[in-house]
Design a protein around this motif. Structure first.
Motif, PDB file in Angstrom:
ATOM      1  N   ALA A 597     -63.369 -51.313  31.557  1.00 45.57           N
ATOM      2  CA  ALA A 597     -64.418 -51.272  32.581  1.00 45.57           C
ATOM      3  C   ALA A 597     -65.406 -50.146  32.304  1.00 45.57           C
ATOM      4  CB  ALA A 597     -63.789 -51.101  33.961  1.00 45.57           C
ATOM      5  N   ASN A 598     -64.904 -49.006  31.860  1.00 43.67           N
ATOM      6  CA  ASN A 598     -65.790 -47.878  31.548  1.00 43.67           C
ATOM      7  C   ASN A 598     -66.738 -48.220  30.396  1.00 43.67           C
ATOM      8  OD1 ASN A 598     -64.986 -46.069  33.513  1.00 43.67           O
ATOM      9  ND2 ASN A 598     -63.418 -45.115  32.235  1.00 43.67           N
ATOM     10  N   HIS A 607     -71.424 -57.215  35.546  1.00 45.81           N
ATOM     11  CA  HIS A 607     -70.583 -58.408  35.416  1.00 45.81           C
ATOM     12  C   HIS A 607     -69.299 -58.080  34.645  1.00 45.81           C
ATOM     13  CE1 HIS A 607     -69.479 -62.617  35.063  1.00 45.81           C
ATOM     14  NE2 HIS A 607     -69.305 -62.451  33.754  1.00 45.81           N
ATOM     15  N   GLY A 608     -69.418 -57.320  33.554  1.00 48.03           N
ATOM     16  CA  GLY A 608     -68.243 -56.949  32.767  1.00 48.03           C
ATOM     17  C   GLY A 608     -67.271 -56.085  33.554  1.00 48.03           C
ATOM     18  N   VAL A 609     -67.821 -55.115  34.314  1.00 50.88           N
ATOM     19  CA  VAL A 609     -66.972 -54.252  35.135  1.00 50.88           C
ATOM     20  C   VAL A 609     -66.263 -55.078  36.204  1.00 50.88           C
ATOM     21  CG1 VAL A 609     -66.922 -52.303  36.737  1.00 50.88           C
ATOM     22  CG2 VAL A 609     -68.440 -52.225  34.754  1.00 50.88           C
ATOM     23  N   LYS A 610     -67.036 -55.941  36.857  1.00 49.91           N
ATOM     24  CA  LYS A 610     -66.490 -56.762  37.941  1.00 49.91           C
ATOM     25  C   LYS A 610     -65.384 -57.680  37.436  1.00 49.91           C
ATOM     26  CE  LYS A 610     -67.967 -59.922  41.601  1.00 49.91           C
ATOM     27  NZ  LYS A 610     -69.130 -60.631  42.205  1.00 49.91           N
ATOM     28  N   GLU A 611     -65.621 -58.322  36.320  1.00 52.87           N
ATOM     29  CA  GLU A 611     -64.640 -59.243  35.757  1.00 52.87           C
ATOM     30  C   GLU A 611     -63.352 -58.518  35.370  1.00 52.87           C
ATOM     31  OE1 GLU A 611     -65.267 -61.269  31.825  1.00 52.87           O
ATOM     32  OE2 GLU A 611     -65.557 -63.014  33.133  1.00 52.87           O
ATOM     33  N   THR A 612     -63.490 -57.278  34.875  1.00 52.41           N
ATOM     34  CA  THR A 612     -62.324 -56.500  34.432  1.00 52.41           C
ATOM     35  C   THR A 612     -61.497 -55.979  35.605  1.00 52.41           C
ATOM     36  OG1 THR A 612     -63.573 -55.786  32.487  1.00 52.41           O
ATOM     37  CG2 THR A 612     -61.580 -54.559  33.011  1.00 52.41           C
ATOM     38  N   MET A 701     -69.517 -54.550  48.468  1.00 56.66           N
ATOM     39  CA  MET A 701     -70.863 -53.974  48.350  1.00 56.66           C
ATOM     40  C   MET A 701     -71.426 -54.097  46.934  1.00 56.66           C
ATOM     41  SD  MET A 701     -69.849 -50.610  50.629  1.00 56.66           S
ATOM     42  CE  MET A 701     -71.410 -49.746  50.517  1.00 56.66           C
ATOM     43  N   ILE A 702     -70.663 -54.711  46.032  1.00 54.44           N
ATOM     44  CA  ILE A 702     -71.108 -54.850  44.644  1.00 54.44           C
ATOM     45  C   ILE A 702     -72.323 -55.781  44.565  1.00 54.44           C
ATOM     46  CG2 ILE A 702     -70.473 -55.687  42.336  1.00 54.44           C
ATOM     47  CD1 ILE A 702     -67.540 -55.011  43.083  1.00 54.44           C
ATOM     48  N   VAL A 703     -73.329 -55.343  43.823  1.00 52.74           N
ATOM     49  CA  VAL A 703     -74.501 -56.178  43.520  1.00 52.74           C
ATOM     50  C   VAL A 703     -74.667 -56.204  42.008  1.00 52.74           C
ATOM     51  CG1 VAL A 703     -75.685 -55.763  45.703  1.00 52.74           C
ATOM     52  CG2 VAL A 703     -76.036 -54.186  43.787  1.00 52.74           C
TER      53      VAL A 703
END
Length: 709
Positions: A597-598, A607-612, A701-703
Motif C-alpha cells: 500500500a505504501n 485505487h492501488g491503496v484501496k485494493e490492497t 471518506m475515501i475518494v
C-alpha cells in the motif's frame, strides 16, 4: 576486564551494530563505514560518506537491521539524509526542521527513517520511496534520543522538555506522555516485555512499564553522564557507558547495581553494542578505538578453582567480574555452600563443633561466608540450653531462645515441638467444642501460656470453636469459598491439618491448570480455574490466567470464523497474542500489505491503496494506520498536481479537502508553504478552513482524487 581485541579506527567510533547477516558495522565521526567479520575481527569492506560530525552524543547516524539503509545528519546538522547502503545513493533528505536536526533512527522493520530535531518534531520517511509519510507528536524542545521496541511496535522520543512521547506504529496512535524527570532526557532504551529505561542529564535513570505508564524503579549509583546504554543476555543485564569512560553494570531483574566500575577506559564511551552469540560487549571510544570484552571473562578459571575447592579464589573472581555470579559454575558453588551449611548445622546440633567447622573450612576465607559461619558458632553456643529447656517442657523459655536464634527453628527438636503443639491445639479444640470440655482444653494449653506467639491462637481456640466447626463443615461440603473466607478472617485456622490439606489441594489445582494451559487445553483449564477461584489466596492468579485464556480463546475463535476484524482488534489491546503462531501470521500479512500500500501511496495511486487495504476496512484498530497511508497518498496527489501545473483552484480545492478529512498536520503545512511559493496570488488561509482529524477518519471518506469538488 581485559580486552579480547582492540582495533584502532583513528576517529571517534560513533556507531557499532551487528546486522542481521552477522556483519559488524562500525561508523566513525567522519562517517567512514566499515564492515568487520565479528568472529575474526577482520575488515571485510566499507565505504566513505565524508560527513564530519563534530557532535555525536546523540544518534547522528543509524543503520537498518537488514543492512540496506543508512541514515545520517549533514555536517552542518541542517538536514538528515537517508542512503541506500548497497548503491551508496541518497534516497531522501529531510530539510523541514526549523533549526538543526538532533538525531536519526531506523525502525527494526527497516520501513521508516525517523528524523528528530531541535524544533521538537519527528518526521517519518518511507525507506523505499524516500518520501515523508507522517510525523510523530511534537516535543516542546529539542529531541535528544529516539528508541524502538524489539518487535517494532513502539517508538519513544525524549528531549529537553523532560517528557517521553510514546507512539504505536501498529495502530499509528500516540500513548500518554511519560513525565517524571526533572532534567532533559538524554537516552532511551526498550527492554524486556514492555519496559523502557530513560536517563536524564542529571544522571537519573527511570525504569518504566510502557503499558501502564508506571515507574517500576529508579536506578541508583549513577555519578557520570551516560552516553550509551545497552542490554545483554536476553535483557538480564544493563550496561551504561559514560563520558568519563566507565561502564556501569546493573541486574535488570532486581535493578541492583552490580558494579559502578565494571570497565574503565581512558576515553569517553561513544558507542556500545552487545553480541548475544559471542558474549562480547563491543565499545567504541572517542579516541578512536574499537574494544571487545567478554562479559564472562575468567569463567574457565572458576572451573579450575571449583575442582580444587578453592572457594576463596572463586569469590575473588566474582568480585572482579560480577557477571560470573550468574553462571552455571557459580550455581554449583552456591549449591555446595548450601549443602555444607546444612551439614554443618546438623553437626552443631549434635554438639560436634569441630566437624561442623571442618565442613565449612573451604568457605572460611570468604568474608561474607565467614560472617555467617561466625554467627552460627555464636548462635549454637546456647543450643544445648535450648534442647534441655525443650526436654524439661519449659516451653516459654525454649520458644523464647528459638526466637533469639532463628537457626534453631531448622532443628529436628524444634520441629518436634511444633508438631506436638499442633496436636495439643487440635485436641484442645475438640475439648473446647464439648459442653463441659473447656477446663480440659485450658489444662492442655497451659504449658504454652507464656509463649507470646501462641497466646492469640490459644485465645481463639478457647473462644472460637464454632468457627472451626464451620470451617470443617465447609471443607466437608467442598465449599472452598466459605472455608477460604473463614481462614482470611480467622488466622488461627491455619494451624490445623485441615487447612494444610486444603492448600495442598489448591496447589495441585493450580499446577494442573498451568499444565493444561501449556498443553493448549484451554476449556479444561477454565474448568479447573473455576474451582481454584474459590480459594481466596489464588484470586489474583486465577484472574490473570482466566483473562489470558479467555482472550486467546476469543482470538482463536475469531480466526476460525474468519472474523479477522475481531482478531486484529484483540491483538491491538493484547500484544501477547502477537507471539502466537496465528498472531504472527496475521501481523506478517498486515506488514506485507502495508508495504504494498505504501508503494502505491508514494505514487498517489488511491485505487492501488484501496485494493490492497480494503480487507482491513472493517478493522477499527487499523483506521488510524489506514488513514495515515491515504493521507500520504493524497499529499502525493497534491504534489503531482502542482508539479503538473494544474490550475490553482484545483490544488486549493485539494488542500481544502485534505484538511476537511485529516486536519492540519505537518505534511499539509509543508505543502501549503510550497504551494504559496508556486501560486503567490493564492488567498488561501488554512486557519479559517473547516478541519477534520485523523482520529475521526473512516474508510467511507475515501475518494479517488483529493482534487475533486
Amino acid at each position: 576486564m581485559k580486552t579480547v581485541k582492540n582495533l584502532s579506527i583513528a576517529k571517534p567510533v560513533i556507531l557499532t551494530k551487528l546486522l542481521e547477516d552477522d556483519r559488524l558495522v562500525v561508523v566513525d565521526s567522519h562517517t567512514t563505514v566499515r564492515f568487520y567479520d565479528k568472529d575474526t575481527f577482520k575488515l571485510t569492506s566499507g565505504f566513505k560518506v565524508n560527513i564530519v560530525h563534530q557532535r555525536y552524543q546523540t544518534s547522528v547516524v543509524a543503520y537498518s537491521n537488514n543492512g540496506r539503509f543508512f541514515a545520517t545528519l549533514s555536517a552542518d546538522c541542517k538536514e538528515s539524509r537517508l542512503y541506500n547502503a548497497e548503491t551508496k545513493k541518497a534516497i531522501a533528505r529531510v530539510t523541514r526542521h526549523q533549526g538543526e536536526v538532533s538525531c536519526v533512527g531506523v525502525d527494526p522493520s527497516s520501513r521508516y527513517m525517523f528524523s528528530c530535531g531541535d524544533d521538537g518534531k519527528t518526521f517519518a520517511v518511507d525507506t523505499k520511496s524516500g518520501k515523508l509519510v507522517f510525523t510523530l507528536p511534537h516535543h516542546a524542545d529539542t529531541i535528544n534520543d529516539v528508541a524502538f521496541s524489539k518487535n517494532g511496535n513502539w517508538i519513544a522520543t525524549g528531549g529537553y522538555d523532560r517528557k517521553i512521547l510514546l507512539f504505536n506504529l501498529v495502530t499509528m496512535s500516540a500513548k500518554e506522555k511519560l513525565k517524571a524527570h526533572s532534567a532533559p532526557i538524554m537516552k532511551l532504551k526498550f527492554f524486556g516485555k514492555n519496559k523502557l529505561i530513560s536517563v536524564d542529564k542529571n544522571s537519573n535513570a527511570i525504569i518504566w512499564n510502557v503499558y501502564s505508564s508506571k515507574i517500576l524503579e529508579r536506578l541508583q549509583g549513577i555519578h557520570d553522564d551516560v552516553i550509551q546504554i545497552v542490554t545483554a543476555e536476553d535483557d538480564k543485564f544493563l550496561f551504561m557507558g559514560t563520558k568519563l569512560g566507565y561502564v556501569l553494570l546493573y541486574d535488570l531483574v532486581t535493578y541492583e547495581q552490580l558494579s559502578e566500575k565494571y570497565i574503565k577506559i581512558t576515553s569517553p564511551i561513544v558507542s556500545m553494542y552487545y553480541d548475544e552469540k559471542s558474549h562480547h560487549l563491543i565499545i567504541g571510544t572517542e579516541d578512536g578505538f574499537l574494544m571487545y570484552y567478554n562479559i564472562y571473562e575468567n569463567r574457565e578459571k572458576l572451573k579450575t578453582y571449583l575442582m580444587n575447592k578453592d572457594m576463596d579464589a572463586i569469590e575473588e573472581e566474582v568480585k572482579k567480574n560480577p557477571v560470573l555470579r550468574y553462571t552455571d559454575i557459580y550455581d554449583m558453588v552456591s549449591h555446595l555452600w548450601e549443602n555444607a551449611l546444612k551439614k554443618a548445622k546438623l553437626f552443631f546440633q549434635a554438639g560436634q563443633k569441630e566437624k561442623a567447622l571442618l565442613v565449612l573450612k573451604s568457605f572460611q576465607d570468604i568474608p561474607s561466608k565467614n560472617r555467617i559461619i561466625q554467627k552460627l558458632v555464636k548462635d549454637y553456643a546456647d543450643y544445648d540450653k535450648f534442647v534441655n529447656l525443650a526436654k524439661q517442657d519449659k516451653l516459654a523459655l525454649a520458644y523464647s531462645l528459638a526466637n533469639q536464634h532463628p537457626v534453631y527453628k531448622e532443628s529436628k527438636i524444634y520441629q518436634q515441638l511444633e508438631l506436638r503443639w499442633r496436636k495439643v491445639l487440635h485436641q484442645a479444640l475438640k475439648y473446647a467444642l464439648q459442653p463441659k470440655g473447656l477446663d480440659k482444653a485450658k489444662e492442655l494449653l497451659a504449658p504454652y501460656r507464656g509463649v507470646s506467639e501462641k497466646t492469640m491462637l490459644i485465645q481463639d481456640v478457647l473462644t472460637k470453636g464454632e468457627i472451626y466447626k464451620r470451617f470443617k463443615n465447609a471443607l466437608g461440603k467442598k465449599d472452598f469459598r466459605t472455608a477460604s473466607e473463614l481462614v482470611k478472617q480467622h488466622g488461627f485456622l491455619r494451624e490445623f491439618p485441615e487447612y494444610e490439606s486444603m492448600m495442598r489441594y489448591a496447589d495441585n489445582l493450580y499446577m494442573k491448570a498451568d499444565k493444561l494451559i501449556y498443553d493448549g487445553e484451554n476449556v479444561e483449564a477454565m474448568k479447573v480455574l473455576r474451582v481454584l477461584g474459590n480459594f481466596t489466596d489464588f484470586h489474583e492468579e486465577v484472574r490473570e490466567l482466566s483473562k489470558s485464556i479467555d482472550a486467546k480463546q476469543k482470538f482463536y475463535d475469531a480466526i476460525e470464523e474468519d472474523n479477522y476484524a475481531i482478531a486484529y482488534n484483540m491483538m491491538t489491546v493484547n500484544e501477547d497474542l502477537e507471539e502466537t503462531a496465528a498472531g504472527q501470521k496475521l501481523l506478517d500479512e498486515w506488514n506485507k500489505d502495508l508495504d504494498i500500500a505504501n508503494s502505491f501511496a508514494a505514487r498517489g495511486d488511491v485505487h492501488g491503496v484501496k485494493e490492497t487495504l480494503e480487507k482491513y476496512f472493517n478493522v477499527s484498530s487499523k483506521y488510524a494506520a489506514i488513514g495515515t497511508v491515504f493521507a500520504w497518498c493524497y499529499i502525493n496527489q497534491l504534489e503531482n498536481a502542482m508539479r503538473e501545473k494544474r490550475p490553482r483552484h484545483e490544488v486549493e480545492q485539494g488542500i481544502k479537502n485534505y484538511i476537511l478529512n485529516f486536519g492540519v498536520d505537518d505534511q499539509i503545512e509543508m505543502f501549503v508553504e510550497l504551494f504559496k511559493i508556486k501560486y503567490p496570488d493564492s488567498k488561501l488561509d488554512i486557519e479559517n478552513l473547516k478541519k477534520g482529524s485523523l482520529s475521526m477518519w473512516r474508510p467511507m471518506m475515501i475518494v479517488d482524487s483529493i482534487l475533486e469538488e
